[in-house]
Design a protein around this motif. Structure first.
Motif, short mmCIF file in Angstrom:
data_model
loop_
_atom_site.label_atom_id
_atom_site.label_comp_id
_atom_site.label_asym_id
_atom_site.label_seq_id
_atom_site.Cartn_x
_atom_site.Cartn_y
_atom_site.Cartn_z
N THR A 1 0.85 -1.19 0.00
CA THR A 1 0.00 0.00 0.00
C THR A 1 0.89 1.25 0.00
O THR A 1 1.75 1.39 0.86
N LEU B 1 3.03 -3.33 -6.48
CA LEU B 1 1.96 -2.41 -6.83
C LEU B 1 2.52 -1.44 -7.87
O LEU B 1 3.60 -0.90 -7.69
N THR C 1 -0.93 1.30 -12.96
CA THR C 1 -2.01 0.32 -13.09
C THR C 1 -3.18 0.61 -12.17
O THR C 1 -4.33 0.43 -12.56
N VAL C 2 -2.89 1.11 -10.95
CA VAL C 2 -3.98 1.37 -10.00
C VAL C 2 -4.52 2.80 -10.11
O VAL C 2 -5.34 3.22 -9.31
#
Length: 135
Positions: free
Chosen positions: A92, A127, A131-132
């Motif tokens: 995160t 992550l 992409t997020v």
């Protein structure tokens, strides 16, 4: 603890996206302190530069923008990816990670160097900011 080199030879491989970057640098996910790497690419997305430019503590790494962009310009990079690890194994992004990414985006835009992605690497996953939707 695994030993990591500050500078590595560029792989010379062409990258197509975040998964390729992750596969080439996933070993940093095993480190017990944060390290921030820059991977630079030529005009055809072939890796031509790779270096650990900052080492931090257990949960923080700082970046000197002058050093980051000096390295990219010195190696004639047309684009680049930033990667760093989270020793906590929680991918995160922190508020510091997001702020850093925005600052790098602005500087890259000014210097006309394409900032492709920022990856957070954990021991068994990653992550991608792009992409997020964080880039």
């Amino acid at each position: 603890m695994k030993t990591f080199y500050i500078r590595e030879s560029a792989t010379g491989k062409k990258i197509a996206g975040a998964e390729d970057v992750y596969e080439s640098i996933k070993e940093i996910g095993k480190a017990d302190q944060e390290t921030l790497w820059v991977i630079g690419y030529s005009g055809n997305n072939t890796e031509n530069y790779r270096e650990c430019i900052f080492m931090g503590g257990m949960n923080h790494a700082t970046v000197d923008m002058k050093i980051l962009f000096k390295r990219l310009l010195t190696h004639d990079c047309h684009s680049f990816t930033i990667t760093h690890n989270h020793p906590s194994n929680d991918c995160t992004p922190s508020e510091n990670d997001k702020t850093l990414t925005r600052a790098i985006e602005l500087a890259a835009l000014t210097l006309d160097i394409k900032f492709l992605d920022h990856l957070i690497i954990c021991e068994s996953n990653y992550l991608s900011f792009r992409t997020v939707g964080l880039m």
